[in-house]
Motif scaffolding. Structure first.
Motif: not given
Ligand code: BG6
Length: 278
Positions: A59, A69, A79-80, A84, A154, A156, A197, A227, A229, A235, A239, A254
């Motif tokens: 994270r 994506f 997801q994604h 990764r 993506h 951060y 988002d 993107v 976010w 949220k 998470m 992103e």
């Molecule tokens: C972003 C999305 O790219 O990733 C968000 O736009 C999402 O909606 C975020 O919550 C984190 O995703 P993940 O899968 O790493 O928790």
């Protein structure tokens, strides 16, 4: 200097130091989770409670979202994408310049990836650690069929406090609001006082993240979607690997090929997305 390191649980990463900057890159995901210039603050945000465990995405830092994506049509798939949480190979490095280190990581199809995505591919991340962080992600289609690709670096970013953060460079750009699924137009700079988002489209200019005492520039190529976010309060609580106040100190910008900006790759063709952060 490039040193291979291993945590007590076997989680492997590479530590890079030169006279201009330092970084750490996990072999899982070719995931850059630390980058700073010499004598400066961290540029990337990393959750204090992130897992460093195989099978779980770190994270923070720069997760590579690939070959899709967001959500897949098949809701059982991660997801994604799977890049990764896949183990990449460290191919080579070049430290001939004392102010800059270059590294190449590679992921190719195998029995695990073919179960989730039926195409043969080669994916390479070329990273340069210097007073800039340069990431080039090159996809090559090794299959005999074309495939559709959506992806993101993506990133951060660490901010002193979200209330001080301002993003410039997206004024008048159309975006898809992923919270309402409505198409909107950005008016002015982006500030944060609620969950954000959004997938910005037609992005061609440099993006600037302005914080209390610094500016970070992001220059993308091969990507016209960006993107933006921040999960805000509720949220964040839902998470994984996030402290409850984590949203106050991070935001993501992103560099993507998402939604209308997806790419179709013919057999034997390659496509590269590049982000330079400075
Ligand atoms: C972003 C999305 O790219 O990733 C968000 O736009 C999402 O909606 C975020 O919550 C984190 O995703 P993940 O899968 O790493 O928790």
């Amino acid at each position: 200097m490039i040193v291979h390191k291993k945590l007590a649980n076997g989680f492997e990463y590479i530590e890079i130091k030169n006279s201009a900057a330092e970084a750490k890159i996990a072999l899982q995901g070719a995931h850059i989770f630390h980058y700073k210039r010499a004598d400066e603050e961290q540029i990337l945000w990393l959750s204090e409670v992130s897992d460093f465990e195989y099978g779980k995405a770190i994270r923070g830092g720069v997760p590579i979202c690939w070959p899709w994506f967001g959500f897949n049509e098949n809701k059982n798939l991660p997801q994604h994408g799977f890049a990764r949480v896949s183990m990449w190979e460290f191919i080579k490095s070049d430290e001939s310049d004392e102010k800059s280190s270059s590294l190449i990581f590679r992921l190719t199809h195998g029995s695990q990836t073919l179960k989730m995505w039926r195409y043969k591919f080669e994916l390479e991340l070329h990273v340069t650690i210097s007073d800039k962080l340069t990431m080039e992600l090159k996809t090559t289609n090794l299959d005999c069929e074309s495939f559709v690709l959506t992806q993101a670096l993506h990133t951060y970013f660490k901010v002193s406090h979200i209330s001080h953060a301002l993003i410039k460079g997206l004024d008048k750009k159309p975006y898809l609001d992923a919270l309402t699924w409505k198409n909107e137009i950005q008016e002015g700079d982006i500030t944060f006082n609620q969950e954000v988002d959004r997938v910005y489209q037609e992005v061609t200019d440099e993006i600037i993240l302005r914080d209390e005492n610094r500016e970070i520039h992001i220059k993308n190529s091969g990507s016209s979607s960006t993107v933006v976010w921040n999960p805000w309060i509720e949220k964040t609580l839902r998470m994984s690997a996030m402290n409850e106040n984590a949203y106050e100190h991070m935001l993501c910008i992103e560099s993507a090929n998402a939604f209308d900006d997806r790419k179709v790759l013919k057999p034997q063709s390659s496509y590269t997305i590049k982000a330079v952060i400075f």
